[in-house]
Motif scaffolding. Structure first.
Motif, PDB file in Angstrom:
ATOM      1  N   CYS A   1      23.788  50.844  46.622  1.00 48.12           N
ATOM      2  CA  CYS A   1      23.517  51.362  45.146  1.00 48.12           C
ATOM      3  C   CYS A   1      23.739  53.001  44.790  1.00 48.12           C
ATOM      4  CB  CYS A   1      22.221  50.904  44.410  1.00 48.12           C
ATOM      5  SG  CYS A   1      21.597  51.460  42.822  1.00 48.12           S
ATOM      6  N   ARG A   2      23.151  53.720  45.931  1.00 49.19           N
ATOM      7  CA  ARG A   2      22.915  54.988  45.906  1.00 49.19           C
ATOM      8  C   ARG A   2      24.430  55.803  46.447  1.00 49.19           C
ATOM      9  NH1 ARG A   2      19.814  56.118  50.058  1.00 49.19           N
ATOM     10  NH2 ARG A   2      21.842  56.185  51.579  1.00 49.19           N
ATOM     11  N   ASP A   3      25.435  55.235  47.270  1.00 46.92           N
ATOM     12  CA  ASP A   3      26.437  55.842  47.475  1.00 46.92           C
ATOM     13  C   ASP A   3      27.587  55.364  46.968  1.00 46.92           C
ATOM     14  OD1 ASP A   3      24.889  57.357  49.233  1.00 46.92           O
ATOM     15  OD2 ASP A   3      25.221  56.154  51.052  1.00 46.92           O
ATOM     16  N   TYR A   4      27.597  53.985  46.538  1.00 48.33           N
ATOM     17  CA  TYR A   4      28.853  53.283  46.044  1.00 48.33           C
ATOM     18  C   TYR A   4      28.473  52.724  44.854  1.00 48.33           C
ATOM     19  CZ  TYR A   4      30.000  53.801  50.922  1.00 48.33           C
ATOM     20  OH  TYR A   4      30.460  54.016  52.168  1.00 48.33           O
ATOM     21  N   ASN A   5      27.354  52.889  44.020  1.00 41.35           N
ATOM     22  CA  ASN A   5      27.100  52.395  42.706  1.00 41.35           C
ATOM     23  C   ASN A   5      27.481  50.851  42.956  1.00 41.35           C
ATOM     24  OD1 ASN A   5      26.186  52.545  40.190  1.00 41.35           O
ATOM     25  ND2 ASN A   5      28.180  52.774  39.080  1.00 41.35           N
ATOM     26  N   ILE A   6      27.158  50.091  43.684  1.00 40.35           N
ATOM     27  CA  ILE A   6      27.249  48.900  43.697  1.00 40.35           C
ATOM     28  C   ILE A   6      25.999  47.874  43.655  1.00 40.35           C
ATOM     29  CG2 ILE A   6      28.092  46.750  45.022  1.00 40.35           C
ATOM     30  CD1 ILE A   6      30.307  48.520  46.309  1.00 40.35           C
ATOM     31  N   THR A   7      25.718  47.151  42.964  1.00 40.23           N
ATOM     32  CA  THR A   7      24.382  46.077  42.847  1.00 40.23           C
ATOM     33  C   THR A   7      24.492  44.789  42.915  1.00 40.23           C
ATOM     34  OG1 THR A   7      24.242  46.450  40.266  1.00 40.23           O
ATOM     35  CG2 THR A   7      23.249  48.439  41.696  1.00 40.23           C
ATOM     36  N   SER A   8      25.690  44.349  42.803  1.00 41.72           N
ATOM     37  CA  SER A   8      26.254  42.969  42.814  1.00 41.72           C
ATOM     38  C   SER A   8      27.328  42.627  43.332  1.00 41.72           C
ATOM     39  CB  SER A   8      25.827  42.304  41.237  1.00 41.72           C
ATOM     40  OG  SER A   8      26.983  42.927  40.720  1.00 41.72           O
ATOM     41  N   GLY A   9      27.467  41.191  43.484  1.00 39.16           N
ATOM     42  CA  GLY A   9      29.064  40.930  44.042  1.00 39.16           C
ATOM     43  C   GLY A   9      28.829  40.224  45.502  1.00 39.16           C
ATOM     44  N   PHE A  10      30.012  40.131  45.901  1.00 37.88           N
ATOM     45  CA  PHE A  10      30.129  39.517  47.281  1.00 37.88           C
ATOM     46  C   PHE A  10      30.655  40.313  48.372  1.00 37.88           C
ATOM     47  CE2 PHE A  10      29.757  36.334  43.940  1.00 37.88           C
ATOM     48  CZ  PHE A  10      28.843  35.446  44.374  1.00 37.88           C
ATOM     49  N   ILE A  11      30.199  40.443  49.574  1.00 35.99           N
ATOM     50  CA  ILE A  11      30.773  41.300  50.429  1.00 35.99           C
ATOM     51  C   ILE A  11      31.853  40.188  51.398  1.00 35.99           C
ATOM     52  CG2 ILE A  11      30.406  42.333  52.677  1.00 35.99           C
ATOM     53  CD1 ILE A  11      27.651  43.162  51.673  1.00 35.99           C
ATOM     54  N   VAL A  12      33.170  41.012  51.811  1.00 35.55           N
ATOM     55  CA  VAL A  12      33.964  40.040  52.312  1.00 35.55           C
ATOM     56  C   VAL A  12      33.669  40.283  53.921  1.00 35.55           C
ATOM     57  CG1 VAL A  12      36.359  39.776  52.721  1.00 35.55           C
ATOM     58  CG2 VAL A  12      35.710  40.376  50.348  1.00 35.55           C
ATOM     59  N   SER A  13      33.383  39.114  54.649  1.00 30.84           N
ATOM     60  CA  SER A  13      33.050  39.055  56.034  1.00 30.84           C
ATOM     61  C   SER A  13      34.264  38.691  56.954  1.00 30.84           C
ATOM     62  CB  SER A  13      31.714  38.247  56.342  1.00 30.84           C
ATOM     63  OG  SER A  13      31.849  36.988  55.961  1.00 30.84           O
ATOM     64  N   GLN A  14      35.061  37.916  56.458  1.00 31.76           N
ATOM     65  CA  GLN A  14      36.196  37.267  57.017  1.00 31.76           C
ATOM     66  C   GLN A  14      37.368  37.188  56.040  1.00 31.76           C
ATOM     67  OE1 GLN A  14      36.513  37.188  60.307  1.00 31.76           O
ATOM     68  NE2 GLN A  14      34.302  37.319  60.962  1.00 31.76           N
ATOM     69  N   VAL A  15      38.659  37.192  56.599  1.00 30.92           N
ATOM     70  CA  VAL A  15      39.741  37.109  55.613  1.00 30.92           C
ATOM     71  C   VAL A  15      40.845  36.165  56.440  1.00 30.92           C
ATOM     72  CG1 VAL A  15      41.555  38.071  54.460  1.00 30.92           C
ATOM     73  CG2 VAL A  15      39.712  39.376  54.403  1.00 30.92           C
ATOM     74  N   LEU A  16      41.392  35.125  56.021  1.00 28.29           N
ATOM     75  CA  LEU A  16      42.045  34.211  56.439  1.00 28.29           C
ATOM     76  C   LEU A  16      43.344  35.040  56.874  1.00 28.29           C
ATOM     77  CD1 LEU A  16      41.749  30.635  55.153  1.00 28.29           C
ATOM     78  CD2 LEU A  16      41.708  31.364  57.534  1.00 28.29           C
ATOM     79  N   VAL A  17      44.243  34.838  57.889  1.00 29.13           N
ATOM     80  CA  VAL A  17      45.550  35.353  58.021  1.00 29.13           C
ATOM     81  C   VAL A  17      46.512  34.809  57.109  1.00 29.13           C
ATOM     82  CG1 VAL A  17      47.203  35.419  59.906  1.00 29.13           C
ATOM     83  CG2 VAL A  17      44.990  35.855  60.500  1.00 29.13           C
ATOM     84  N   ASP A  18      47.143  35.612  56.674  1.00 28.33           N
ATOM     85  CA  ASP A  18      48.386  35.159  55.520  1.00 28.33           C
ATOM     86  C   ASP A  18      47.867  34.331  54.363  1.00 28.33           C
ATOM     87  OD1 ASP A  18      50.431  35.855  57.322  1.00 28.33           O
ATOM     88  OD2 ASP A  18      50.606  34.100  58.405  1.00 28.33           O
ATOM     89  N   SER A  19      46.603  34.447  54.220  1.00 31.27           N
ATOM     90  CA  SER A  19      45.921  34.081  52.803  1.00 31.27           C
ATOM     91  C   SER A  19      46.340  34.682  51.574  1.00 31.27           C
ATOM     92  CB  SER A  19      44.539  33.873  52.936  1.00 31.27           C
ATOM     93  OG  SER A  19      43.974  35.154  52.860  1.00 31.27           O
ATOM     94  N   THR A  20      46.223  34.174  50.270  1.00 27.13           N
ATOM     95  CA  THR A  20      46.429  35.043  49.200  1.00 27.13           C
ATOM     96  C   THR A  20      45.546  36.398  49.221  1.00 27.13           C
ATOM     97  OG1 THR A  20      46.911  32.907  48.002  1.00 27.13           O
ATOM     98  CG2 THR A  20      46.327  34.964  46.678  1.00 27.13           C
ATOM     99  N   ALA A  21      44.403  36.406  49.420  1.00 24.78           N
ATOM    100  CA  ALA A  21      43.468  37.431  49.724  1.00 24.78           C
ATOM    101  C   ALA A  21      43.972  38.324  50.555  1.00 24.78           C
ATOM    102  CB  ALA A  21      42.125  36.919  50.171  1.00 24.78           C
ATOM    103  N   GLU A  22      44.672  37.942  51.504  1.00 20.16           N
ATOM    104  CA  GLU A  22      45.179  39.050  52.474  1.00 20.16           C
ATOM    105  C   GLU A  22      46.270  39.846  51.852  1.00 20.16           C
ATOM    106  OE1 GLU A  22      45.811  39.368  57.149  1.00 20.16           O
ATOM    107  OE2 GLU A  22      47.185  38.000  56.138  1.00 20.16           O
TER     108      GLU A  22
END
Length: 509
Positions: free
Chosen positions: A398-419
């Motif tokens: 909250c202090r350094d990035y002004n983020i108070t909600s949402g979801f943290i990405v802990s893993q990403v699939l190889v060749d996925s749409t997200a990547e």
């Protein structure tokens, strides 16, 4: 008028005699002076039933065809009522007073009058030997009687069958609630065909009952039918379902989904099964009871809460975690709230016991009922909720990035749409059009979008997502196309893991 007959003094009149000792079937034969045997009582009652039938039929016996229809109707009613529960029988005795006396232990052997042992040995060596032999015989007789007197009935048990269950269910209100839910809890086991060995044993719960066709649907863990990747243990495996009344019937597999860890079976039988009441939702910190069936169908219960935490587990964003261990063999068993409403089922997984909500389960069941398929979303990411982070990390975000909600990405699939869209491990994403703060809420919303996929309306659904890139300190709004799959098996998961030097390593889960 002939004098009324009386029974002998101190002996009760026969059950087959009427007032004054007269028989219902014959007024000429006097009642016996002693109590009748069990066989005579049965014959007398049979004659009494025949006479009453004749009386109701105008003095004539029932027509053989009518009697046969009556007997068939009675047999059908008895079958519909289900197995008869255990009843206390007289075991050959007709009254409590006629029961044999219990076995008694013999008295401890005593020395002859005028003798007593010294500090080391008895006065007479011969007497000493005889006395010791009598003590040994006394001990042997006690063991024999103890073995004969040992009976495994609940009222003679001095300790609970499962101490964890005894500690979990303490109050009278909780016991009544658990016993009510237990009417819907069954045991499910899979074995190899042709009388092979046991493959897996889990707990199940009745979620549907068709009284007209005598069919029930049993929800259980997918692990009873398949392995971690979704491959069946054996194409011809045998499924057995043990009911709360300890009757066992064969189960038929309707469908399973290894991603959600659930399987649906169907059983048939002439007995009525109860469906539990379902809760409306789940909350972190909620008090729960997890029910299971032991190896001998004994009821086992754990008591805890839904933990305020989430762990990255193989892209299964729908999993919630419990603070208590699941009873042995309880995987697939119901999880209920304090009111006895079923809010999900529990599974045994690493790093701890997990829980899937009833809302997710019912959506899967409805999809299968209509389309014989379940369309689940493919995000290609393992997420963690900002809401469940440590408070010190929340303050820093909250202090350094002004983020108070949402979801943290802990893993990403190889060749996925997200990547391909540039989302990386450590980013924070915020779904603009979805009002949710926990992973279970997000999964339920995305799963509901699968209806359009099943109806052929679309293959993907576009979502507006804001991505916070903490590494480069900027944020960007993108359109994220959510894909769907109706495969029951688990796809091979390849993710990007952090390395000491720039680069990417692929890991097969």
């Amino acid at each position: 008028m002939p004098p009324k007959l009386r029974s002998s003094k101190g002996v009760a009149p026969s059950p087959s005699t009427g007032e004054g000792g007269e028989s219902h079937t014959s007024k000429k034969n006097p009642a016996p002076a002693t109590a009748p045997t069990a066989g005579s009582v049965t014959r007398s009652r049979a004659r009494d039933t025949t006479e009453r039938a004749r009386a109701s039929g105008g003095g004539t016996a029932l027509d053989p065809k009518k009697r046969k229809r009556t007997e068939e109707s009675a047999a059908s009613s008895a079958a519909a009522a289900g197995p008869v529960p255990k009843k206390m029988t007289t075991a050959g005795s007709t009254t409590l007073a006629s029961r044999p006396l219990p076995l008694r232990y013999p008295p401890y052997p005593t020395l002859p009058p005028g003798t007593r042992p010294t500090s080391r040995q008895y006065l007479d060596p011969v007497l000493d030997r005889k006395y010791l032999d009598s003590v040994l015989e006394w001990a042997k007789e006690r063991r024999r009687i103890a073995k004969l007197s040992k009976k495994d009935i609940p009222t003679l048990r001095h300790s609970p069958m499962d101490p964890i269950t005894a500690d979990a269910v303490v109050t009278s209100q909780d016991k009544a609630m658990v016993l009510r839910v237990a009417r819907s809890v069954v045991s499910v086991s899979s074995t190899m065909p042709d009388g092979g060995g046991l493959i897996s044993r889990c707990t199940g719960v009745v979620i549907g009952w068709d009284g007209a066709n005598k069919r029930a649907k049993i929800l259980t863990a997918a692990s009873v039918v398949c392995d971690f990747h979704g491959e069946l243990h054996n194409p011809a495996l045998k499924l057995s379902v043990s009911m709360p009344n300890k009757t066992t019937t064969e189960g038929r597999l309707l469908f399973y989904n290894v991603h959600y860890g659930i399987a649906l079976l169907e059983v048939m039988g002439d007995y009525k099964l109860e469906v539990p009441s379902f809760g409306s939702g789940t909350n972190y910190g909620q008090v729960i009871f997890a029910l299971g069936r032991g190896e001998n169908m004994s009821l086992m219960v754990s008591h805890g809460t839904i933990s305020w935490t989430d762990y990255p587990v193989l892209l299964r964003n729908h999993n919630m975690f419990l603070s208590c261990d699941i009873p042995e063999g309880g995987s697939g068993g119901p999880v209920v709230d304090h009111g006895g409403n079923m809010i999900g089922i529990a599974f045994v997984e690493n790093p701890g016991p997990v829980f899937i909500s009833i809302k997710t389960i019912m959506t899967c069941m409805e999809m299968w009922d209509q389309f014989s398929r379940v369309a689940r979303p493919l995000l290609g990411m393992q997420l963690k909720s900002v809401e469940l982070l440590d408070v010190s990390i929340q303050e820093e975000l909250c202090r350094d990035y002004n983020i108070t909600s949402g979801f943290i990405v802990s893993q990403v699939l190889v060749d996925s749409t997200a990547e391909k869209l540039g989302i990386r491990r450590g980013d924070v994403i915020d779904f603009q059009d979805i009002d949710c703060s926990t992973l279970s809420q997000l999964e339920d919303h995305l799963l509901s979008l699968g209806w359009g996929y099943l109806k052929g309306m679309h293959l993907t659904v576009d979502l507006k997502v804001e991505v916070h890139n903490l590494f480069d300190s900027y944020r960007e709004s993108i359109t994220f196309p959510v894909q769907f799959t109706d495969a029951s098996k688990q796809e091979t998961i390849k993710t990007v893991i952090p390395t000491a030097t720039p680069g990417r390593d692929q890991v097969d889960w």
